[in-house]
Design a protein around this motif. Structure first.
Motif, PDB file in Angstrom:
ATOM      1  N   PRO A  83       0.894  -0.969  -0.068  1.00  0.00           N
ATOM      2  CA  PRO A  83       0.209  -0.027  -0.226  1.00  0.00           C
ATOM      3  C   PRO A  83       1.131   1.611   0.114  1.00  0.00           C
ATOM      4  O   PRO A  83       0.826   1.938   0.718  1.00  0.00           O
ATOM      5  CB  PRO A  83      -1.149  -0.317   1.145  1.00  0.00           C
ATOM      6  N   ASN A  84       1.892   1.325  -0.746  1.00  0.00           N
ATOM      7  CA  ASN A  84       2.347   3.097  -1.453  1.00  0.00           C
ATOM      8  C   ASN A  84       2.487   3.244  -2.647  1.00  0.00           C
ATOM      9  O   ASN A  84       0.919   2.617  -3.519  1.00  0.00           O
ATOM     10  CB  ASN A  84       4.002   2.426  -1.491  1.00  0.00           C
ATOM     11  N   ALA A  85       2.832   4.353  -2.601  1.00  0.00           N
ATOM     12  CA  ALA A  85       2.653   5.177  -4.439  1.00  0.00           C
ATOM     13  C   ALA A  85       2.833   3.536  -5.245  1.00  0.00           C
ATOM     14  O   ALA A  85       3.783   2.830  -4.962  1.00  0.00           O
ATOM     15  CB  ALA A  85       3.804   6.712  -4.812  1.00  0.00           C
ATOM     16  N   ASP A  86       2.417   3.947  -6.725  1.00  0.00           N
ATOM     17  CA  ASP A  86       2.514   3.487  -7.591  1.00  0.00           C
ATOM     18  C   ASP A  86       4.310   2.994  -8.235  1.00  0.00           C
ATOM     19  O   ASP A  86       4.558   3.869  -8.370  1.00  0.00           O
ATOM     20  CB  ASP A  86       1.835   3.403  -8.867  1.00  0.00           C
ATOM     21  N   LYS A  87       4.593   1.774  -8.035  1.00  0.00           N
ATOM     22  CA  LYS A  87       6.003   1.503  -8.954  1.00  0.00           C
ATOM     23  C   LYS A  87       6.269   0.293  -8.879  1.00  0.00           C
ATOM     24  O   LYS A  87       5.780  -0.796  -8.183  1.00  0.00           O
ATOM     25  CB  LYS A  87       6.969   1.345  -6.625  1.00  0.00           C
ATOM     26  N   ASP A  88       6.611  -0.006 -10.577  1.00  0.00           N
ATOM     27  CA  ASP A  88       7.065  -1.327 -10.598  1.00  0.00           C
ATOM     28  C   ASP A  88       7.981  -2.170 -10.008  1.00  0.00           C
ATOM     29  O   ASP A  88       8.969  -1.324  -9.095  1.00  0.00           O
ATOM     30  CB  ASP A  88       7.464  -1.238 -12.191  1.00  0.00           C
ATOM     31  N   ASP A  89       8.381  -3.423 -10.011  1.00  0.00           N
ATOM     32  CA  ASP A  89       9.446  -3.757  -9.066  1.00  0.00           C
ATOM     33  C   ASP A  89      10.683  -4.267 -11.100  1.00  0.00           C
ATOM     34  O   ASP A  89       9.855  -4.786 -11.772  1.00  0.00           O
ATOM     35  CB  ASP A  89       9.228  -5.350  -8.959  1.00  0.00           C
ATOM     36  N   SER A  90      11.394  -3.223 -10.784  1.00  0.00           N
ATOM     37  CA  SER A  90      12.297  -3.151 -12.050  1.00  0.00           C
ATOM     38  C   SER A  90      13.047  -5.464 -12.524  1.00  0.00           C
ATOM     39  O   SER A  90      13.928  -5.293 -13.357  1.00  0.00           O
ATOM     40  CB  SER A  90      13.515  -2.881 -11.801  1.00  0.00           C
ATOM     41  N   ASP A  91      12.311  -5.884 -11.365  1.00  0.00           N
ATOM     42  CA  ASP A  91      13.203  -7.816 -11.403  1.00  0.00           C
ATOM     43  C   ASP A  91      12.337  -8.054 -11.949  1.00  0.00           C
ATOM     44  O   ASP A  91      12.634  -8.962 -12.458  1.00  0.00           O
ATOM     45  CB  ASP A  91      13.410  -8.134 -10.198  1.00  0.00           C
ATOM     46  N   SER A  92      11.027  -8.142 -12.843  1.00  0.00           N
ATOM     47  CA  SER A  92      10.015  -8.701 -12.833  1.00  0.00           C
ATOM     48  C   SER A  92       9.450  -7.797 -14.680  1.00  0.00           C
ATOM     49  O   SER A  92       9.890  -6.508 -14.774  1.00  0.00           O
ATOM     50  CB  SER A  92       8.506  -8.444 -11.880  1.00  0.00           C
ATOM     51  N   ALA A  93       8.532  -8.713 -15.038  1.00  0.00           N
ATOM     52  CA  ALA A  93       7.860  -8.470 -15.710  1.00  0.00           C
ATOM     53  C   ALA A  93       6.515  -8.863 -16.276  1.00  0.00           C
ATOM     54  O   ALA A  93       6.013  -7.861 -16.229  1.00  0.00           O
ATOM     55  CB  ALA A  93       8.772  -9.530 -17.452  1.00  0.00           C
ATOM     56  N   THR A  94       6.777  -9.971 -15.327  1.00  0.00           N
ATOM     57  CA  THR A  94       5.151 -10.559 -15.982  1.00  0.00           C
ATOM     58  C   THR A  94       4.312  -9.842 -14.473  1.00  0.00           C
ATOM     59  O   THR A  94       3.019  -9.467 -15.026  1.00  0.00           O
ATOM     60  CB  THR A  94       5.081 -12.161 -15.920  1.00  0.00           C
ATOM     61  N   SER A  95       4.819  -9.995 -13.798  1.00  0.00           N
ATOM     62  CA  SER A  95       3.985  -9.488 -12.798  1.00  0.00           C
ATOM     63  C   SER A  95       3.767  -7.728 -12.326  1.00  0.00           C
ATOM     64  O   SER A  95       3.000  -7.415 -11.507  1.00  0.00           O
ATOM     65  CB  SER A  95       4.511  -9.586 -10.951  1.00  0.00           C
TER      66      SER A  95
END
Length: 226
Positions: A83-95
């Motif tokens: 529950p934080n600001a929108d942020k992708d995980d740089s390790d991921s593609a699918t997730s």
């Protein structure tokens, strides 16, 4: 064969298996590892710098594979939205794309760091569990794919899913030190991961690809080449 190796706990049983498998076949004479996180290995695989890897499912649809992947039947524990600001995980593609399809906002966290957060008791949404709630289907996070070496990978895939892999305690202890999780937590987590991609799993996988195409967020290997 140059094999892309992801050092996440969800592939610990496979790494134990492939070492044993290589020792009992001539496969060990040609096996070399190239380590990386999923997003990096996707690009290495696309550029044919590695021959085989667990390729993120969003980019694996046109790759050769033989029914082995990283699967969550329901909850996955290691793919979370915080529950934080929108942020992708740089390790991921699918997730990252799965979160968009599920219309889940927050900070995406995958892999061992997500597991540490889960076992710390932090507030989160489990993306695997949410996918199951919305579709009633398993989610395939990655597929064991290859450019060539198809006969060898076919044999390896059949052997891997034919019996349960037992993880020696000394390997669990080493994984515990590397991941910051206890052996009990690792064993508990691995109960949520399966590897055989059968009819139901493929149905879930195709549903994910269709949903991604609808939203125009379905990158191919060509798209991630550079």
């Amino acid at each position: 064969m140059i094999f892309g190796k992801i050092d996440f706990l969800n592939l610990l049983p496979f790494h134990v298996f492939i070492k044993r498998y290589a020792r009992t076949t001539r496969f060990h004479q040609s096996l070399h590892y190239h380590k990386g996180v999923p997003s990096a290995l996707n690009r290495e695989f696309a550029m044919r710098r590695i021959d085989a890897a667990f390729v993120s499912s969003i980019t694996a649809q046109n790759c050769r594979h033989f029914g082995v992947g990283i699967v969550a039947q329901r909850e996955v524990l290691s793919v979370l939205s915080l529950p934080n600001a929108d942020k992708d995980d740089s390790d991921s593609a699918t997730s990252n794309l799965l979160a968009r399809i599920l219309d889940i906002h927050g900070e995406i966290l995958i892999g061992d760091k997500a597991l540490r957060f889960y076992y710390s008791g932090g507030d989160h949404i489990d993306l695997g569990g949410t996918w199951y709630e919305q579709t009633g289907l398993p989610f395939v996070f990655a597929l064991l794919s290859t450019h060539n070496h198809t006969d060898e990978l076919h044999r390896l895939s059949r052997a891997f899913v034919s019996k349960k892999v037992k993880i020696p305690y000394y390997i669990l202890k080493k994984a515990s030190l590397q991941s910051g999780l206890t052996p009990v937590q690792i064993i508990h987590y691995l109960k949520y991961i399966s590897y055989k991609v059968g009819v139901k799993e493929m149905k879930g996988y195709k549903r994910f690809v269709r949903e991604a195409k609808k939203r125009g967020i379905n990158p191919s290997l060509k798209d991630i080449r550079y």
